[in-house]
Design a protein around this motif. Structure first.
Motif, PDB file in Angstrom:
ATOM      1  N   VAL A 161       0.837  -1.205   0.000  1.00 26.02           N
ATOM      2  CA  VAL A 161       0.000   0.000   0.000  1.00 26.02           C
ATOM      3  C   VAL A 161       0.872   1.256   0.000  1.00 26.02           C
ATOM      4  O   VAL A 161       0.700   2.162  -0.819  1.00 26.02           O
ATOM      5  N   LEU A 162       1.846   1.271   0.907  1.00 31.58           N
ATOM      6  CA  LEU A 162       2.709   2.457   1.002  1.00 31.58           C
ATOM      7  C   LEU A 162       3.514   2.645  -0.294  1.00 31.58           C
ATOM      8  O   LEU A 162       3.678   3.758  -0.789  1.00 31.58           O
ATOM      9  N   ALA A 163       3.948   1.499  -0.879  1.00 27.96           N
ATOM     10  CA  ALA A 163       4.715   1.574  -2.136  1.00 27.96           C
ATOM     11  C   ALA A 163       3.850   2.179  -3.240  1.00 27.96           C
ATOM     12  O   ALA A 163       4.325   3.008  -4.034  1.00 27.96           O
ATOM     13  N   LEU A 203       3.027   9.585  -5.747  1.00 29.45           N
ATOM     14  CA  LEU A 203       3.670  10.856  -5.358  1.00 29.45           C
ATOM     15  C   LEU A 203       4.914  11.106  -6.207  1.00 29.45           C
ATOM     16  O   LEU A 203       5.156  12.217  -6.678  1.00 29.45           O
ATOM     17  N   SER A 204       5.673  10.040  -6.423  1.00 29.67           N
ATOM     18  CA  SER A 204       6.920  10.218  -7.189  1.00 29.67           C
ATOM     19  C   SER A 204       6.618  10.607  -8.638  1.00 29.67           C
ATOM     20  O   SER A 204       7.278  11.478  -9.208  1.00 29.67           O
ATOM     21  N   ARG A 205       5.555  10.021  -9.228  1.00 30.77           N
ATOM     22  CA  ARG A 205       5.208  10.391 -10.609  1.00 30.77           C
ATOM     23  C   ARG A 205       4.778  11.856 -10.705  1.00 30.77           C
ATOM     24  O   ARG A 205       4.839  12.460 -11.765  1.00 30.77           O
ATOM     25  N   HIS A 206       4.286  12.430  -9.591  1.00 34.92           N
ATOM     26  CA  HIS A 206       3.882  13.852  -9.601  1.00 34.92           C
ATOM     27  C   HIS A 206       4.975  14.744  -9.008  1.00 34.92           C
ATOM     28  O   HIS A 206       4.706  15.902  -8.662  1.00 34.92           O
ATOM     29  N   ALA A 207       6.175  14.175  -8.882  1.00 38.32           N
ATOM     30  CA  ALA A 207       7.346  14.928  -8.408  1.00 38.32           C
ATOM     31  C   ALA A 207       7.140  15.500  -7.006  1.00 38.32           C
ATOM     32  O   ALA A 207       7.615  16.592  -6.683  1.00 38.32           O
ATOM     33  N   ILE A 208       6.391  14.745  -6.173  1.00 36.40           N
ATOM     34  CA  ILE A 208       6.193  15.188  -4.785  1.00 36.40           C
ATOM     35  C   ILE A 208       7.122  14.363  -3.892  1.00 36.40           C
ATOM     36  O   ILE A 208       7.044  13.134  -3.875  1.00 36.40           O
ATOM     37  N   SER A 209       7.988  15.064  -3.187  1.00 38.26           N
ATOM     38  CA  SER A 209       9.010  14.383  -2.396  1.00 38.26           C
ATOM     39  C   SER A 209       8.545  14.300  -0.930  1.00 38.26           C
ATOM     40  O   SER A 209       8.031  15.276  -0.370  1.00 38.26           O
ATOM     41  N   ILE A 210       8.731  13.118  -0.347  1.00 42.56           N
ATOM     42  CA  ILE A 210       8.255  12.895   1.031  1.00 42.56           C
ATOM     43  C   ILE A 210       9.358  13.281   2.022  1.00 42.56           C
ATOM     44  O   ILE A 210      10.503  12.872   1.873  1.00 42.56           O
ATOM     45  N   GLU A 211       8.968  14.065   3.029  1.00 42.20           N
ATOM     46  CA  GLU A 211       9.934  14.449   4.075  1.00 42.20           C
ATOM     47  C   GLU A 211       9.920  13.423   5.198  1.00 42.20           C
ATOM     48  O   GLU A 211      10.945  13.003   5.691  1.00 42.20           O
TER      49      GLU A 211
END
Ligand code: HSE
Length: 434
Positions: A365-367, A373-381
């Motif tokens: 699920v998390l993957a 998020l990665s495809r939309h260029a959103i980086s997780i802090e």
């Protein structure tokens, strides 16, 4: 001694506060203006009589008795709402009277007409009490900070919403429980929707932006979201990220366009606005010369707001006596320098985000979420997972690096469509320290 005559429309909480201030501070007002400021008439539709200490003041139920009285110099409008307040204000201006109002909804929506009429008539419009109650925000902008280009405004401008969020944070109470107490305390609007859905804050931000940037703006152009959907669980997660949730007015001046938004915001504990609690208001300005300035105080209430109205009356009285009416432009900028400017579209705004994703607790699920998020260029802090129950959904809570609103909206639409996501994702924008 010379005198200036005041007519007051509306003897409610703030109106009666003004009357008390003018009476109890009469000597101080004389020492500071050299004038006797007299409250000669009050118009109120429901008051039967005024308290005995106002024996020199005539009570009427018809505002026209004030507007048509040639002896009255200043009309104070404290009835709130758009009509009949706008009609009274426009009639007073047409009759050559100066006007003082605390009516933020009226100014945020109809200010352009009112200030144009006042400029044409050569009368002043005072509105210190419309934003931040007793805090001298308007005077701060038009006098103390007048030599600055204001680069940003960030504020807690609604005491009711701040009171509710503070109690939810301190006591873990639910939103609906606390709203009733706030209404009982008497600082909520007649319609508390204005307080909790951010509309009152947007009215006040529109007024501050007009003055700070010399621009035409109505509250309808401000992205506005309220606090009614904030849940205690988000307040708890905010705490784990070292933040508090506040209803913030946020505006940044980008030169050719300006950001303007009101929404619940995760504010880092280290930011001064995180420590503004209860019904208090505060506004943080950043000026190019002065740097950061924080103004803090009571944003509502009879005597604080009454004292702000009285300050406007005294300013106008001083100008009348000195023959200097219009010396300080009502909106700080000269009318010909107040321009239309572009407001940044919401999808162009960028900031870090908090997401609370409700998902089945299964491998992958998390993957899958991370892939979107990665495809939309959103980086997780950072990521937290909480609340594992027998085969039930869990909360996956994330803080992102700075991302654009358009990327976040597109990513969350995809995430919420995944089979393993069981409820719409909650999104809260985060404040970046300047
Ligand atoms: N309803 C407003 C507040 C009152 O709660 O802050 C002052 O505008």
């Amino acid at each position: 001694m010379k005198y200036v005559n005041v007519g007051l429309i509306g003897f409610g909480t703030v109106g009666s506060g003004l009357a008390e201030v003018l009476l109890s501070q009469q000597e101080r007002i004389q020492q500071r203006t050299g004038l006797l400021v007299r409250l000669v008439k009050v118009a109120d539709r429901s008051a039967r009589e005024l308290p005995a200490r106002f024996a020199d003041t005539v009570l009427t139920n018809d505002a026209a008795d004030l507007i048509n009285d040639p002896e009255i110099d200043i009309i104070v409008e404290l009835i709130g709402g758009i009509e009949p307040a706008k009609t009274f204000v426009m009639e007073a201006i047409a009759a050559g009277k100066h006007v003082v109002t605390a009516n933020k909804a009226l100014l945020a929506q109809e200010g352009k007409d009112i200030f144009a009429a006042a400029a044409a008539q050569g009368v002043e419009v005072g509105f210190e009490a419309s934003v931040g109650g007793g805090i001298p925000l308007i005077k701060g902008l038009k006098e103390g900070l007048v030599a600055n280009n204001i680069l940003s405004i960030m504020g807690i401008l609604n005491g009711t919403a701040n009171y509710i969020l503070t109690r939810m944070t301190d006591e873990g109470s639910a939103f609906a429980e606390v709203l009733k107490d706030a209404q009982d305390l008497g600082f909520a609007e007649a319609d508390p929707t204005y307080d909790v859905e951010g509309i009152d804050t947007a009215h006040k931000l529109a007024i501050l932006m007009t003055m700070a940037y010399g621009m035409n703006i109505t509250h309808n152009e401000i992205v506005t979201e309220g606090i009614s959907s904030i849940e205690p669980v988000d307040i708890d997660f905010a705490r784990e990220f070292g933040c508090r949730i506040k209803l913030l007015a946020i505006s940044r001046n980008h030169g050719d366009h300006v950001e303007a938004r009101v929404h619940p915001t995760m504010v880092p504990d280290s930011h001064l606005l995180a420590s503004i609690n209860g019904a208090y208001n505060a506004v943080h300005f950043h000026g190019d010369m002065v740097g950061n300035v924080l103004l803090y105080g009571q944003g509502a209430g009879k005597m604080p707001t009454g004292s702000a109205v009285a300050a406007d009356v005294m300013d106008i009285a001083r100008d009348i006596a000195a023959g200097s009416v219009g010396r300080v432009p009502s909106l700080s900028y000269l009318p010909e320098h107040i321009q239309d400017r572009g407001v940044t579209p919401l999808d162009k705004i960028s900031c870090p985000y908090y997401f609370r994703i409700t998902a089945l607790d299964k491998p992958g699920v998390l993957a899958a979420v991370a892939d979107v998020l990665s495809r939309h260029a959103i980086s997780i802090e950072s990521v937290l997972q909480k609340g594992r129950e027998e085969a039930g959904p869990v909360s996956i809570v994330m803080q992102t690096h700075t991302a654009t609103e358009s990327a976040v909206s597109a990513a969350l639409a995809e995430i919420d469509a995944l089979d393993t996501i069981t409820a719409p994702t909650v999104k809260i924008r985060m404040l970046v320290e300047e």
